[in-house]
Write a protein that holds these residues in place. Sequence first.
Motif, PDB file in Angstrom:
ATOM      1  N   ALA A  29     -32.635  -7.998   0.897  1.00 51.54           N
ATOM      2  CA  ALA A  29     -31.535  -6.961   0.981  1.00 51.54           C
ATOM      3  C   ALA A  29     -30.558  -7.394   0.122  1.00 51.54           C
ATOM      4  O   ALA A  29     -30.090  -8.423  -0.196  1.00 51.54           O
ATOM      5  CB  ALA A  29     -30.790  -6.894   2.490  1.00 51.54           C
ATOM      6  N   THR A  30     -30.550  -6.195  -1.044  1.00 50.53           N
ATOM      7  CA  THR A  30     -29.639  -6.620  -2.337  1.00 50.53           C
ATOM      8  C   THR A  30     -28.859  -5.333  -2.369  1.00 50.53           C
ATOM      9  O   THR A  30     -29.319  -4.206  -2.381  1.00 50.53           O
ATOM     10  CB  THR A  30     -30.747  -6.563  -3.403  1.00 50.53           C
ATOM     11  N   LYS A  31     -27.455  -5.615  -2.984  1.00 51.25           N
ATOM     12  CA  LYS A  31     -26.825  -4.607  -3.314  1.00 51.25           C
ATOM     13  C   LYS A  31     -26.065  -4.998  -4.632  1.00 51.25           C
ATOM     14  O   LYS A  31     -25.927  -6.184  -5.054  1.00 51.25           O
ATOM     15  CB  LYS A  31     -25.579  -4.470  -2.198  1.00 51.25           C
ATOM     16  N   VAL A  32     -25.820  -3.972  -5.373  1.00 51.74           N
ATOM     17  CA  VAL A  32     -25.313  -4.166  -6.820  1.00 51.74           C
ATOM     18  C   VAL A  32     -23.973  -3.581  -7.145  1.00 51.74           C
ATOM     19  O   VAL A  32     -23.594  -2.424  -6.674  1.00 51.74           O
ATOM     20  CB  VAL A  32     -26.193  -3.424  -7.698  1.00 51.74           C
ATOM     21  N   PHE A  33     -23.136  -4.374  -7.555  1.00 54.92           N
ATOM     22  CA  PHE A  33     -21.628  -3.920  -7.886  1.00 54.92           C
ATOM     23  C   PHE A  33     -21.524  -3.707  -9.316  1.00 54.92           C
ATOM     24  O   PHE A  33     -21.559  -4.908 -10.230  1.00 54.92           O
ATOM     25  CB  PHE A  33     -20.670  -5.006  -7.392  1.00 54.92           C
ATOM     26  N   GLU A  34     -21.028  -2.631 -10.012  1.00 54.03           N
ATOM     27  CA  GLU A  34     -20.933  -2.399 -11.457  1.00 54.03           C
ATOM     28  C   GLU A  34     -19.575  -2.064 -11.781  1.00 54.03           C
ATOM     29  O   GLU A  34     -19.180  -0.946 -10.981  1.00 54.03           O
ATOM     30  CB  GLU A  34     -22.224  -1.470 -11.914  1.00 54.03           C
ATOM     31  N   GLN A  35     -19.038  -2.429 -12.603  1.00 58.44           N
ATOM     32  CA  GLN A  35     -17.454  -1.937 -12.782  1.00 58.44           C
ATOM     33  C   GLN A  35     -17.434  -0.631 -13.678  1.00 58.44           C
ATOM     34  O   GLN A  35     -16.236  -0.238 -13.526  1.00 58.44           O
ATOM     35  CB  GLN A  35     -16.899  -3.273 -13.868  1.00 58.44           C
ATOM     36  N   ALA A  36     -18.859  -0.350 -14.417  1.00 60.57           N
ATOM     37  CA  ALA A  36     -18.394   1.008 -14.820  1.00 60.57           C
ATOM     38  C   ALA A  36     -18.559   2.001 -13.944  1.00 60.57           C
ATOM     39  O   ALA A  36     -18.864   1.946 -12.842  1.00 60.57           O
ATOM     40  CB  ALA A  36     -19.491   1.245 -15.937  1.00 60.57           C
ATOM     41  N   PRO A  37     -17.665   3.287 -14.222  1.00 61.96           N
ATOM     42  CA  PRO A  37     -17.555   4.379 -13.306  1.00 61.96           C
ATOM     43  C   PRO A  37     -18.797   5.041 -13.012  1.00 61.96           C
ATOM     44  O   PRO A  37     -19.007   5.661 -11.802  1.00 61.96           O
ATOM     45  CB  PRO A  37     -16.681   5.246 -13.955  1.00 61.96           C
ATOM     46  N   ALA A  38     -19.777   4.970 -13.818  1.00 59.51           N
ATOM     47  CA  ALA A  38     -21.236   5.648 -13.852  1.00 59.51           C
ATOM     48  C   ALA A  38     -22.089   5.045 -14.729  1.00 59.51           C
ATOM     49  O   ALA A  38     -21.579   4.325 -15.716  1.00 59.51           O
ATOM     50  CB  ALA A  38     -20.902   7.096 -13.873  1.00 59.51           C
ATOM     51  N   PHE A  39     -23.357   5.294 -14.503  1.00 60.32           N
ATOM     52  CA  PHE A  39     -24.131   5.161 -15.485  1.00 60.32           C
ATOM     53  C   PHE A  39     -24.121   6.027 -16.816  1.00 60.32           C
ATOM     54  O   PHE A  39     -23.999   7.258 -16.690  1.00 60.32           O
ATOM     55  CB  PHE A  39     -25.703   5.463 -15.214  1.00 60.32           C
ATOM     56  N   SER A  40     -24.377   5.391 -18.050  1.00 56.05           N
ATOM     57  CA  SER A  40     -24.431   6.084 -19.031  1.00 56.05           C
ATOM     58  C   SER A  40     -25.319   5.564 -20.232  1.00 56.05           C
ATOM     59  O   SER A  40     -25.595   4.463 -20.082  1.00 56.05           O
ATOM     60  CB  SER A  40     -22.697   6.057 -19.753  1.00 56.05           C
ATOM     61  N   ARG A  41     -25.899   6.635 -21.049  1.00 57.00           N
ATOM     62  CA  ARG A  41     -26.872   6.190 -21.845  1.00 57.00           C
ATOM     63  C   ARG A  41     -26.184   5.466 -23.460  1.00 57.00           C
ATOM     64  O   ARG A  41     -25.828   6.347 -24.171  1.00 57.00           O
ATOM     65  CB  ARG A  41     -27.672   7.360 -22.370  1.00 57.00           C
ATOM     66  N   HIS A 143     -13.793  -9.815  -3.929  1.00 58.23           N
ATOM     67  CA  HIS A 143     -12.657  -9.024  -3.875  1.00 58.23           C
ATOM     68  C   HIS A 143     -12.811  -8.186  -5.263  1.00 58.23           C
ATOM     69  O   HIS A 143     -12.893  -8.752  -6.273  1.00 58.23           O
ATOM     70  CB  HIS A 143     -11.497 -10.031  -3.986  1.00 58.23           C
ATOM     71  N   PHE A 144     -12.577  -6.911  -4.992  1.00 60.52           N
ATOM     72  CA  PHE A 144     -12.691  -5.989  -6.085  1.00 60.52           C
ATOM     73  C   PHE A 144     -11.515  -5.241  -6.637  1.00 60.52           C
ATOM     74  O   PHE A 144     -10.218  -5.396  -5.600  1.00 60.52           O
ATOM     75  CB  PHE A 144     -13.500  -4.785  -5.754  1.00 60.52           C
ATOM     76  N   ALA A 145     -11.186  -4.926  -7.866  1.00 58.59           N
ATOM     77  CA  ALA A 145      -9.806  -4.524  -8.386  1.00 58.59           C
ATOM     78  C   ALA A 145      -9.348  -3.247  -7.272  1.00 58.59           C
ATOM     79  O   ALA A 145      -8.091  -3.168  -7.480  1.00 58.59           O
ATOM     80  CB  ALA A 145      -9.901  -3.825  -9.738  1.00 58.59           C
ATOM     81  N   ASP A 146     -10.338  -2.661  -6.788  1.00 60.32           N
ATOM     82  CA  ASP A 146      -9.801  -1.455  -6.027  1.00 60.32           C
ATOM     83  C   ASP A 146      -9.201  -1.702  -4.707  1.00 60.32           C
ATOM     84  O   ASP A 146      -8.982  -0.928  -3.902  1.00 60.32           O
ATOM     85  CB  ASP A 146     -10.931  -0.313  -5.996  1.00 60.32           C
ATOM     86  N   GLY A 147      -9.290  -2.992  -4.463  1.00 60.59           N
ATOM     87  CA  GLY A 147      -8.622  -3.514  -3.033  1.00 60.59           C
ATOM     88  C   GLY A 147      -9.787  -3.673  -2.140  1.00 60.59           C
ATOM     89  O   GLY A 147      -9.511  -3.891  -0.870  1.00 60.59           O
ATOM     90  N   THR A 148     -10.844  -3.270  -2.387  1.00 62.29           N
ATOM     91  CA  THR A 148     -12.107  -3.410  -1.278  1.00 62.29           C
ATOM     92  C   THR A 148     -12.618  -4.711  -1.517  1.00 62.29           C
ATOM     93  O   THR A 148     -12.444  -5.603  -2.370  1.00 62.29           O
ATOM     94  CB  THR A 148     -13.207  -2.512  -1.421  1.00 62.29           C
ATOM     95  N   THR A 149     -13.354  -5.269  -0.279  1.00 57.73           N
ATOM     96  CA  THR A 149     -13.882  -6.441  -0.071  1.00 57.73           C
ATOM     97  C   THR A 149     -15.373  -6.182   0.171  1.00 57.73           C
ATOM     98  O   THR A 149     -15.925  -5.259   0.849  1.00 57.73           O
ATOM     99  CB  THR A 149     -13.317  -7.523   0.707  1.00 57.73           C
ATOM    100  N   ASP A 150     -16.320  -7.137   0.003  1.00 52.07           N
ATOM    101  CA  ASP A 150     -17.596  -6.942   0.497  1.00 52.07           C
ATOM    102  C   ASP A 150     -18.059  -8.552   0.618  1.00 52.07           C
ATOM    103  O   ASP A 150     -17.429  -9.397   0.279  1.00 52.07           O
ATOM    104  CB  ASP A 150     -18.685  -6.463  -0.579  1.00 52.07           C
ATOM    105  N   ARG A 151     -19.393  -8.674   1.374  1.00 48.32           N
ATOM    106  CA  ARG A 151     -19.828 -10.079   1.655  1.00 48.32           C
ATOM    107  C   ARG A 151     -21.194 -10.200   1.374  1.00 48.32           C
ATOM    108  O   ARG A 151     -21.936  -9.122   1.650  1.00 48.32           O
ATOM    109  CB  ARG A 151     -19.371 -10.294   3.308  1.00 48.32           C
ATOM    110  N   ALA A 152     -21.695 -11.312   1.059  1.00 47.22           N
ATOM    111  CA  ALA A 152     -23.086 -11.624   0.927  1.00 47.22           C
ATOM    112  C   ALA A 152     -23.357 -13.013   1.003  1.00 47.22           C
ATOM    113  O   ALA A 152     -22.439 -13.845   0.794  1.00 47.22           O
ATOM    114  CB  ALA A 152     -23.416 -11.220  -0.613  1.00 47.22           C
ATOM    115  N   THR A 153     -24.699 -13.329   1.382  1.00 50.85           N
ATOM    116  CA  THR A 153     -25.210 -14.614   1.429  1.00 50.85           C
ATOM    117  C   THR A 153     -25.260 -15.312   0.308  1.00 50.85           C
ATOM    118  O   THR A 153     -25.084 -16.615   0.046  1.00 50.85           O
ATOM    119  CB  THR A 153     -26.330 -14.754   2.372  1.00 50.85           C
ATOM    120  N   HIS A 154     -25.543 -14.651  -1.019  1.00 55.00           N
ATOM    121  CA  HIS A 154     -25.648 -15.181  -2.059  1.00 55.00           C
ATOM    122  C   HIS A 154     -25.210 -14.069  -3.126  1.00 55.00           C
ATOM    123  O   HIS A 154     -25.122 -13.004  -2.876  1.00 55.00           O
ATOM    124  CB  HIS A 154     -27.308 -15.440  -2.450  1.00 55.00           C
TER     125      HIS A 154
END
Length: 391
Positions: A29-41, A143-154
Motif C-alpha cells: 500500500a503506497t501513497k505518493v506526495f509531490e510538492q508540484a501542483p501538477a505533472f508537467s513535461r 506534516h505538509f505546508a498546506d496544514g494537512t498531515t498524513d501517516r505511514a509505517t515507512h
Amino acid sequence: MTKPTTIAVIGAGLGGAAAARLLQKAGYATKVFEQAPAFSRLGAGIQLGPNVMKVAAVMGIEEQANAIGCHPDFWFSRDAVTGEYLSRIPLGKSAVERFGNSYITIHRGDLHQLIIDTLDPDTLHFGKTLVDIEQTPDEVILHFADGTTDRATHVIGGDGIDSKLREKLLGPEEPTYSGWVAHRALIRGEDLKKYDLEFEDCVKWWSKDTHDESVDRHMMVYNTKADRSEYYYVTGVPEPAWNHGTSHVKSSPAEMREAFHDYHPIVQALVDETKEVTKWPLYERKPQAVWHQDRVVLLGDACHPMRPHMAQGAGMAIEDAAMLVRCLDEVGAADYQQAYELYRLNRFERTSRVQKVSHNNTWLRHDEDPSWVYGYDVFNVPLQQPGKCAA
C-alpha cells in the motif's frame, strides 16, 4: 494481495515515481506526495542505458519507452574543434546483445509520464510540500505546508537534492556548487534539415584535454524521439559562482556563442537554431554513509547527487528504487531496519563510483568498456550481506 504496511513516497520525480510503481506492483500500500501542483513535461532529455531499461521492463513501460525513444547505434565522442572521433561506443543492437536490453535517448517528460501513468491515481497527491515529520515507534507522521498531515509505517525520501527528509536525518547542509553550469535546449529536427551536416543520434563534443577546468567545456547532443523530430543538447561550462538564488535562469544564443565560439560547425549550427535555452547550476555532495534512520530511507539525489556527466543520475535513482523494493521483499517490511541496511550496502559502492566518475567527467571520452554500468542487473546481482562494510 496488499501487504500489511503503508509506505509514503515523498517526491514524484523519476526515482520516487519508480519506487512507487515497483512498490505498488509488489503489493505494498503506497501513497505518493509531490510538492508540484501538477505533472508537467519538463524540457530536458535523458539517456537510459540497458541497466535502467531492465527496471523499465519490470515497471511495465519498456515497450512504450522503446517505441517513443531514439535508439542510437553509437555513443560518439568528438574533438570540439577538429571533429575528430575520440571514441565510438557501440550501442543499438550491440547493447541488446551485450547487456541484455536497449540503450535509448528520450524526452525526460515523456519517460516521466509513462511511469506516472502506471500509478494508482488515487494514491498520487500533488501540491504537498513536506515541512516536518514525527517518528513514533509504530509510524511516521507527515506534516505538509498546506496544514494537512498524513501517516505511514515507512517513508521513502525521493525528494531530490534539497530533500527535507535528508535534512531531518542529517541536519541542514547545503549541497556543494560544482563550479559548473549546464545549458539545456531543445531544437526542432525540421530546423536542421537545411544544413549539409550530419547531426548524429548521440554525440558528446569535448574541448581540448588540458586538465584545466577553467577552460574546459563540453556539449552532449542527442535525439529525444524515435522520429528524430526533437534534438536536445546539454552543456557543461565553468562558471565560478551561482548567485541567482533560483534553480535555473534563462540563457541566450549569444551566451552560447561566447562559450562555444571555437567549436565545430555542427555545434555552431545548433547554437544558431537555438530559440530558447536555460542555464542550471550543477550541485553535488560527497558520498554519505547514512541513508536511513528509523522508518525513513532515502534514494537518488536525496543521498547521492552527482554531476550529469555520465547520464546516470536518474538511472542511479531508478536502480535505488528497484534495489530498495528487492530488499524489502528479501527481508520483509516488518524487519525494515535490516532491509534498509541491506539496501544501503548494495548501493553504496556503485553510486559512489558513479558519483566519482561523473565528477571527473571522463566517461566514454575515449574508447572503454562500459559493461560495469550498462551490464548491471539490479534484480539479479548477488546481494552483499550485512557484516561486509561498504562504506
